[in-house]
Design a protein around this motif. Structure first.
Motif, short mmCIF file in Angstrom:
data_model
loop_
_atom_site.label_atom_id
_atom_site.label_comp_id
_atom_site.label_asym_id
_atom_site.label_seq_id
_atom_site.Cartn_x
_atom_site.Cartn_y
_atom_site.Cartn_z
N PRO A 149 13.75 -9.74 -43.47
CA PRO A 149 13.77 -11.00 -44.21
C PRO A 149 14.96 -11.14 -45.17
O PRO A 149 15.44 -12.25 -45.40
CB PRO A 149 12.44 -10.98 -44.97
N ALA A 150 15.45 -10.03 -45.72
CA ALA A 150 16.58 -10.10 -46.65
C ALA A 150 17.80 -10.74 -46.00
O ALA A 150 18.56 -11.45 -46.67
CB ALA A 150 16.92 -8.70 -47.16
N ALA A 151 18.01 -10.50 -44.69
CA ALA A 151 19.16 -11.09 -44.01
C ALA A 151 19.04 -12.61 -43.96
O ALA A 151 20.03 -13.33 -44.13
CB ALA A 151 19.28 -10.52 -42.59
N ARG A 152 17.84 -13.11 -43.74
CA ARG A 152 17.65 -14.56 -43.69
C ARG A 152 17.73 -15.18 -45.09
O ARG A 152 18.24 -16.28 -45.25
CB ARG A 152 16.30 -14.87 -43.01
N ARG A 153 17.23 -14.46 -46.10
CA ARG A 153 17.39 -14.95 -47.47
C ARG A 153 18.87 -15.00 -47.84
O ARG A 153 19.33 -15.97 -48.47
CB ARG A 153 16.62 -14.06 -48.44
N ASN A 154 19.64 -13.98 -47.46
CA ASN A 154 21.06 -13.98 -47.76
C ASN A 154 21.77 -15.15 -47.08
O ASN A 154 22.67 -15.77 -47.67
CB ASN A 154 21.70 -12.66 -47.33
N PHE A 155 21.37 -15.44 -45.85
CA PHE A 155 21.98 -16.56 -45.14
C PHE A 155 21.72 -17.88 -45.85
O PHE A 155 22.64 -18.65 -46.12
CB PHE A 155 21.46 -16.64 -43.70
N ILE A 156 20.47 -18.15 -46.17
CA ILE A 156 20.16 -19.45 -46.77
C ILE A 156 20.73 -19.55 -48.18
O ILE A 156 21.14 -20.64 -48.62
CB ILE A 156 18.64 -19.74 -46.73
N ASP A 157 20.82 -18.43 -48.90
CA ASP A 157 21.44 -18.45 -50.22
C ASP A 157 22.95 -18.71 -50.10
O ASP A 157 23.52 -19.41 -50.94
CB ASP A 157 21.18 -17.14 -50.96
N GLY A 158 23.58 -18.12 -49.09
CA GLY A 158 25.01 -18.38 -48.87
C GLY A 158 25.27 -19.84 -48.58
O GLY A 158 26.20 -20.45 -49.13
N PHE A 159 24.45 -20.42 -47.71
CA PHE A 159 24.59 -21.84 -47.39
C PHE A 159 24.33 -22.71 -48.61
O PHE A 159 25.10 -23.62 -48.93
CB PHE A 159 23.65 -22.21 -46.25
#
Length: 354
Positions: free
Chosen positions: A123-133
């Motif tokens: 899940p951390a990878a998906r949180r990092n993605f949406i935070d980057g966007f």
């Protein structure tokens, strides 16, 4: 926005480089371990001051050097801004980053192998993605994210150090309130970011796959549809006894996730390798329109070996899609025939026209 003249000094395997990429599509070819990804990393560092590959500054300079410099001309219409960033080794061996801020309209979107973690990673990878966007669309998001992480770290330290008595619970209360306020701010922006991405994601995935396949991305939080800090504060209070026993914060945006579905089923569990590859690539391409609207200028697009493991038909769809962006950098071990592309060859830390 596009990147004009680029100068590098002592950046990974680039001892010195002076390069003028084209303002539209740049195909960067070369064998493995020659510097293709390093080049994209340097371009991203010029614009953002960060690496899309690592959070450790010490990994970026050439081995044995004391200073690394990145310089690039950022162009928007008739406006040109030269940005220079420097990494210096300090006396204690750590590295410090200094330099010019990029203009507000300068944005880049990067895709690399690590972005497949959006689909099948933790899940951390998906949180990092949406935070980057969200950070590219909402100017205050990254500052709020950093503030949340500071609050979370301090609250966790208090949980680890304290006992289970009422006095300890009282010491947690101010941190609960801060975490609830900043945490709901993050959740609200993440929800908005997911909603902004969804429409473009559906279009982009259909364009890349050439199939009538429905892709959906949703934000998943234990707080349901709640929007007020009071909801997160109440959740913290409900689980505080368990948190004190486990010495860890168990509720908040740091525990949330994204659900990514293909035709109503989990892409991680049921998507084919090819579908997962496209689902990993599509969100980055789907960012282009919302980021353009937020920044007032199209972002640069950096795609590292994005065509790998795709069949010839899908490769053609990807190439057509990326050419609708402004400036694109596409790395590849071979050299695909792309009409209108500027093609460069990378070997041993040098870049030459192919």
């Amino acid at each position: 926005m596009w990147i004009g003249c680029v100068q590098l000094s002592e950046a990974r395997n680039y001892r010195t480089l002076l390069w003028r990429p084209a303002p539209r599509l740049n195909v960067v070819s070369g064998l493995n371990a020659q510097g293709k990804t390093n080049l994209l990393e340097a371009l991203g560092f010029i614009v953002t001051g960060r690496s899309f590959r690592t959070s450790r500054l010490a990994e970026i300079p050439h081995w044995g050097t004391e200073a690394t410099t990145f310089t690039g001309d950022l162009v928007r219409g008739e406006t040109q801004r030269t940005v220079r960033r420097v990494l210096n080794r300090l006396e204690d061996g750590t590295w410090q980053s200094t330099g010019d801020p990029a203009p507000e309209w300068a944005r880049v979107i990067a895709f690399g192998w690590q972005d497949l973690e959006i689909v099948n990673g933790a899940p951390a990878a998906r949180r990092n993605f949406i935070d980057g966007f969200a950070g590219r669309v909402y100017p205050n998001h990254i500052a709020a994210l950093l503030r949340f992480r500071q609050i979370l770290a301090r609250r966790n330290r208090l949980l680890q150090q304290g006992s289970h008595d009422a006095a300890h619970a009282g010491r947690l209360q101010p941190w609960n309130e801060q975490l609830a306020t900043v945490g709901m701010e993050l959740i609200g922006r993440r929800r908005k970011a997911v909603a902004a991405l969804q429409t473009e994601l559906a279009r982009v995935y259909a364009a890349l796959s050439g199939a009538r396949t429905k892709v959906e991305i949703r934000y998943r939080t234990s707080l349901g549809e709640a929007t007020e800090p009071a909801a997160l504060l109440a959740a913290l209070e409900r689980r505080q006894r368990e948190e004190m026993r486990r010495r860890l914060t168990l509720v908040g945006p740091h525990r949330d996730d994204l659900a990514i579905e293909i035709d109503g089923v989990d892409a991680r569990a049921f998507g084919s390798r090819g579908q997962q590859r496209l689902v990993g690539l599509a969100p980055g391409l789907a960012e282009v329109v919302p980021v353009t609207e937020a920044a007032g200028a199209p972002p640069g697009l950096m795609l590292d070996v994005a065509l790998s493991e795709l069949d010839a038909t899908v490769r053609g769809h990807v190439l057509r899609e990326v050419q609708s962006a402004e400036q694109v950098f596409l790395t590849t071990p071979d050299t695909p025939a792309v009409e209108g592309a500027a093609v460069f060859h990378v070997a041993g830390g040098s870049v030459t026209p192919a």
